[in-house]
Design an enzyme around this catalytic site. Structure first.
Site, PDB file in Angstrom:
ATOM      1  N   TYR A  84       0.836  -1.423  -0.013  1.00 30.63           N
ATOM      2  CA  TYR A  84       0.012  -0.042  -0.020  1.00 30.63           C
ATOM      3  C   TYR A  84       0.951   1.275   0.207  1.00 30.63           C
ATOM      4  O   TYR A  84       0.585   2.079  -0.911  1.00 30.63           O
ATOM      5  CB  TYR A  84      -0.828  -0.194   1.442  1.00 30.63           C
ATOM      6  CG  TYR A  84      -2.109   0.917   1.204  1.00 30.63           C
ATOM      7  CD1 TYR A  84      -3.224   0.818   0.803  1.00 30.63           C
ATOM      8  CD2 TYR A  84      -1.534   2.497   1.524  1.00 30.63           C
ATOM      9  CE1 TYR A  84      -4.214   1.763   0.669  1.00 30.63           C
ATOM     10  CE2 TYR A  84      -2.630   3.302   1.539  1.00 30.63           C
ATOM     11  CZ  TYR A  84      -3.873   3.189   0.840  1.00 30.63           C
ATOM     12  OH  TYR A  84      -4.903   3.923   0.744  1.00 30.63           O
ATOM     13  N   PHE A 137      -8.608  19.784 -24.774  1.00 27.82           N
ATOM     14  CA  PHE A 137      -8.893  18.329 -24.865  1.00 27.82           C
ATOM     15  C   PHE A 137     -10.182  18.224 -23.856  1.00 27.82           C
ATOM     16  O   PHE A 137     -10.519  19.074 -23.010  1.00 27.82           O
ATOM     17  CB  PHE A 137      -7.954  17.236 -24.247  1.00 27.82           C
ATOM     18  CG  PHE A 137      -8.195  16.022 -24.791  1.00 27.82           C
ATOM     19  CD1 PHE A 137      -8.240  15.442 -26.000  1.00 27.82           C
ATOM     20  CD2 PHE A 137      -8.504  15.010 -23.616  1.00 27.82           C
ATOM     21  CE1 PHE A 137      -8.715  14.246 -26.000  1.00 27.82           C
ATOM     22  CE2 PHE A 137      -9.046  13.709 -23.895  1.00 27.82           C
ATOM     23  CZ  PHE A 137      -8.924  13.318 -25.114  1.00 27.82           C
ATOM     24  N   THR A 138     -11.103  17.274 -24.517  1.00 25.75           N
ATOM     25  CA  THR A 138     -12.453  16.997 -23.724  1.00 25.75           C
ATOM     26  C   THR A 138     -12.305  17.137 -22.303  1.00 25.75           C
ATOM     27  O   THR A 138     -13.229  17.764 -21.677  1.00 25.75           O
ATOM     28  CB  THR A 138     -13.021  15.750 -24.331  1.00 25.75           C
ATOM     29  OG1 THR A 138     -12.143  14.693 -24.285  1.00 25.75           O
ATOM     30  CG2 THR A 138     -13.381  16.029 -25.896  1.00 25.75           C
ATOM     31  N   ASP A 228       0.568  19.449 -20.975  1.00 24.73           N
ATOM     32  CA  ASP A 228       0.034  18.011 -21.051  1.00 24.73           C
ATOM     33  C   ASP A 228       0.839  17.282 -21.918  1.00 24.73           C
ATOM     34  O   ASP A 228       0.875  17.283 -23.137  1.00 24.73           O
ATOM     35  CB  ASP A 228      -1.276  18.163 -21.485  1.00 24.73           C
ATOM     36  CG  ASP A 228      -2.405  16.905 -21.947  1.00 24.73           C
ATOM     37  OD1 ASP A 228      -1.514  15.893 -21.779  1.00 24.73           O
ATOM     38  OD2 ASP A 228      -3.323  16.802 -21.838  1.00 24.73           O
ATOM     39  N   LYS A 271      -1.377   6.622 -22.816  1.00 30.03           N
ATOM     40  CA  LYS A 271      -1.084   7.168 -24.153  1.00 30.03           C
ATOM     41  C   LYS A 271       0.409   6.945 -24.160  1.00 30.03           C
ATOM     42  O   LYS A 271       1.385   6.825 -25.012  1.00 30.03           O
ATOM     43  CB  LYS A 271      -1.245   8.554 -24.618  1.00 30.03           C
ATOM     44  CG  LYS A 271      -3.041   8.383 -24.617  1.00 30.03           C
ATOM     45  CD  LYS A 271      -3.322   9.850 -24.960  1.00 30.03           C
ATOM     46  CE  LYS A 271      -4.037  10.075 -26.004  1.00 30.03           C
ATOM     47  NZ  LYS A 271      -5.258   9.517 -26.569  1.00 30.03           N
ATOM     48  N   ARG A 394     -14.710  13.278 -33.699  1.00 31.46           N
ATOM     49  CA  ARG A 394     -14.094  14.142 -33.149  1.00 31.46           C
ATOM     50  C   ARG A 394     -14.657  15.547 -33.525  1.00 31.46           C
ATOM     51  O   ARG A 394     -14.020  16.241 -34.450  1.00 31.46           O
ATOM     52  CB  ARG A 394     -12.565  14.157 -33.130  1.00 31.46           C
ATOM     53  CG  ARG A 394     -12.156  12.961 -32.122  1.00 31.46           C
ATOM     54  CD  ARG A 394     -11.843  13.239 -30.826  1.00 31.46           C
ATOM     55  NE  ARG A 394     -12.937  13.061 -30.003  1.00 31.46           N
ATOM     56  CZ  ARG A 394     -12.848  12.919 -28.515  1.00 31.46           C
ATOM     57  NH1 ARG A 394     -11.420  12.777 -28.141  1.00 31.46           N
ATOM     58  NH2 ARG A 394     -13.871  12.782 -27.820  1.00 31.46           N
ATOM     59  N   PHE A 460     -20.407  12.567 -25.505  1.00 32.07           N
ATOM     60  CA  PHE A 460     -19.978  11.632 -26.447  1.00 32.07           C
ATOM     61  C   PHE A 460     -19.599  10.237 -25.868  1.00 32.07           C
ATOM     62  O   PHE A 460     -19.793   9.279 -26.784  1.00 32.07           O
ATOM     63  CB  PHE A 460     -18.771  12.328 -27.269  1.00 32.07           C
ATOM     64  CG  PHE A 460     -17.526  12.641 -26.308  1.00 32.07           C
ATOM     65  CD1 PHE A 460     -17.191  13.732 -25.599  1.00 32.07           C
ATOM     66  CD2 PHE A 460     -16.667  11.473 -26.250  1.00 32.07           C
ATOM     67  CE1 PHE A 460     -16.221  13.822 -24.626  1.00 32.07           C
ATOM     68  CE2 PHE A 460     -15.683  11.618 -25.297  1.00 32.07           C
ATOM     69  CZ  PHE A 460     -15.332  12.820 -24.638  1.00 32.07           C
TER      70      PHE A 460
HETATM   71  N1  F0G Z   1      -4.863  14.893 -22.628  1.00 29.74           N
HETATM   72  C1  F0G Z   1      -4.727  14.100 -23.840  1.00 29.74           C
HETATM   73  C2  F0G Z   1      -4.044  15.059 -24.580  1.00 29.74           C
HETATM   74  C3  F0G Z   1      -5.452  13.177 -24.134  1.00 29.74           C
HETATM   75  O1  F0G Z   1      -5.428  12.633 -25.206  1.00 29.74           O
HETATM   76  C4  F0G Z   1      -6.272  12.392 -23.239  1.00 29.74           C
HETATM   77  C5  F0G Z   1      -6.773  11.320 -23.348  1.00 29.74           C
HETATM   78  C6  F0G Z   1      -6.122  12.907 -21.842  1.00 29.74           C
HETATM   79  C7  F0G Z   1      -5.791  14.090 -21.531  1.00 29.74           C
HETATM   80  C8  F0G Z   1      -6.964  12.110 -20.639  1.00 29.74           C
HETATM   81  O2  F0G Z   1      -6.090  10.925 -20.356  1.00 29.74           O
HETATM   82  O3  F0G Z   1      -7.897   9.217 -20.902  1.00 29.74           O
HETATM   83  O4  F0G Z   1      -6.056   8.857 -19.341  1.00 29.74           O
HETATM   84  O5  F0G Z   1      -7.945  10.323 -18.462  1.00 29.74           O
HETATM   85  N2  F0G Z   1      -7.160  10.737 -24.727  1.00 29.74           N
HETATM   86  C9  F0G Z   1      -7.705   9.701 -25.078  1.00 29.74           C
HETATM   87  C10 F0G Z   1      -8.040   9.607 -26.692  1.00 29.74           C
HETATM   88  C11 F0G Z   1      -9.294   9.297 -24.572  1.00 29.74           C
HETATM   89  O6  F0G Z   1      -8.528   8.809 -26.996  1.00 29.74           O
HETATM   90  O7  F0G Z   1      -7.692  10.551 -27.299  1.00 29.74           O
HETATM   91  P1  F0G Z   1      -7.070   9.724 -19.850  1.00 29.74           P
END
Ligand code: F0G
Length: 487
Positions: A84, A137-138, A228, A271, A394, A460
């Site tokens: 832990y 980013f979303t 990021d 990623k 997208r 989405f």
């Molecule tokens: N920032 C970027 C540039 C991303 O592409 C993503 C995720 C995140 C933050 C969030 O990270 O999913 O680990 O919480 N991108 C994925 C995509 C979901 O399909 O482009 P996460």
């Protein structure tokens, strides 16, 4: 790293990429008939997120958590130290972060958006606080607005031109940044956010020259610069290709320069390095202290952050592998191959080829579908129907409504076909090309979509839609005329 290997990039005049790895574990795929694909679309609300992989042939939804892992990563998972607190796996990750990202302090989180939650929680202090960025980013936008913040996107005009070949469409517009800070007041700007390989405009990089200029402005006003780094390896790779000053540099050098320019680096390890996890890192102890308490609150103890220790080991090895150009170049080279071959056949694509995936311009292909009927969502559904390949919308479906509940239409309506690292073969990429060219030639048969279920946040992911007319059956009839019953 291994400069001998790096020089082997393409083996023929047709720019055929050459893989410097071999496949040792495989997973069987299904290609279900088109009738089943139509049923699956109805069951999943014409939303490719809601398809079951048993109905998907090539999964090009995302690279997130789906890049192939290396033998070294898998073997490292076996020695994970289950504890832990104080796990040796965490210390190995911390060392990798220090070696690769050159940051001493690491806060582990379960994925990228968890880092966005913590940063927004810590730094957005009052309603209306503004976060300038190259592009949203979303998940970053959703967390910033959840905490009462706002964003402003500051790209150069070239970035919005789908067919511009500008090498660094992800550059942050520094003249506008300066003006925004002066108008808004630095006390209302908790941080500037810079996203590597800007995802939503087609995986387009920024240059080091640009980031240096952003850094100068951040210093001038005393504002934190947050990177990021989820797609940092690919941004660095494209800098080696496209920014003359770094033509002879190594991945390690370029990555160190970029992270050295940021006060805080956060990432989705899904990623950047491996299949799960994320992190926030910095060299500033005061920043570390400001964020530290939020990790046990939202994620888990500070030496696991909601990630399994096995995944932490894979993250550590994956971070070192990010420095290997022969590994990082594989996905961008496949993307480049796909984008250039589709472009040469007239299919409108985001250029220059970026990273993460090939991005198809649905606004142009579906110019007969108004943005109110979601052309990118329609193209994603139509492409799945005629190929079994799952891409991701997208465009406006991925946008969120404004604070008054009004639709906001996306700058770009894109179908993203992700190319996870070292997962697909070139013949599969050629299948994608073949089916997309067919759909392009029959584009007038594609119709629009409308929401039948619209969740209030990140709609989405789970939203449900249906076609506005009977266009799917017309597409199937034409498909069978051309391909027969066998597919
Ligand atoms: N920032 C970027 C540039 C991303 O592409 C993503 C995720 C995140 C933050 C969030 O990270 O999913 O680990 O919480 N991108 C994925 C995509 C979901 O399909 O482009 P996460």
């Amino acid at each position: 790293m291994n400069k001998e290997n790096v020089k082997i990039k393409f083996y023929s005049g047709e720019n055929i990429p050459l893989e410097l790895h071999k496949v040792r574990i495989v997973q069987k795929l299904n290609l279900v008939p088109i009738e089943r694909r139509l049923e699956a679309l109805y069951e999943g609300g014409f939303n490719t997120f809601r398809l079951s992989t048993k109905d998907v042939f090539l999964d090009m939804l995302t690279d997130s958590g789906t890049n192939a892992m290396s033998d070294m990563q898998l073997s490292s998972m076996m020695r994970a130290d289950d504890a832990y607190a104080g796990s040796q796996s965490f210390y190995r990750l911390q060392q990798a972060v220090e070696d690769v990202l050159k940051k001493k302090y690491l806060l582990p989180v379960h994925q990228g958006r968890a880092a966005e939650n913590i940063l927004s929680n810590a730094y957005i202090r009052k309603k209306g606080d503004l976060i300038p960025m190259n592009y949203h980013f979303t998940t970053a936008l959703a967390h910033i607005t959840q905490y009462g913040g706002r964003i402003v996107e500051l790209l150069y005009d070239e970035a919005y031109k789908i067919d511009s070949r500008h090498p660094f469409k992800g550059n942050l517009n520094v003249e506008k940044l300066d003006a925004v800070i002066r108008e808004t007041g630095k006390e209302n700007i908790p941080f500037i956010r810079m996203e590597a390989s800007t995802n939503l405009i087609g995986g387009q990089p920024f240059s080091i020259q640009n980031m240096r200029e952003v850094r100068k402005i951040a210093d001038r006003y005393g504002i934190r610069l947050v990177l990021d780094a989820s797609l940092l390896g690919e941004n660095a790779y494209l800098i080696l290709q496209r920014e003359p000053e770094f033509a002879d540099s190594s991945m390690a050098e370029v990555i160190a320069i970029i992270t050295g320019l940021a006060d805080i680096v956060y990432f989705s390890a899904r990623k950047l390095s491996s299949s799960r996890g994320g992190g926030i890192c910095t060299n500033d102890l005061a920043i570390y202290r400001e964020l530290e308490a939020l990790v046990p609150l939202f994620e888990g103890f500070l030496t696991y952050g909601g990630i399994s220790v096995r995944e932490i080991e894979a993250m550590a090895v994956g971070l070192y592998e990010t420095l290997d150009e022969t590994m990082i170049c594989q996905s961008p080279q496949f993307i480049s191959y796909l984008v250039e071959s589709l472009t040469s056949k007239g299919v409108p694509m985001v250029t220059p080829p970026g990273v993460l995936g090939a991005h198809v311009d649905a606004m142009q292909i579906c110019s007969h579908i108004p943005q109110t009927q979601y052309p990118a969502g329609a193209l994603a559904a139509a492409f799945y129907l005629v190929s079994g390949v799952r891409g991701m919308e997208r465009g406006s479906i991925s946008n969120q409504r404004d604070e008054n509940g009004n639709e906001t239409y996306a700058d770009m309506e894109l179908l993203r076909l992700a190319v996870p690292r070292r997962v697909f073969t070139l013949s599969q990429i050629k299948y994608v090309e073949d089916r997309l060219v067919w759909l392009y030639e029959n584009r007038n048969l594609i119709g629009g979509l409308k929401f039948v279920y619209e969740p209030p946040v990140l709609r989405f992911f789970m939203g449900g839609l249906e076609p506005v007319s009977d266009w799917t059956n017309k597409l199937i009839v034409k498909f069978k005329e051309d391909f027969g019953d066998s597919l």
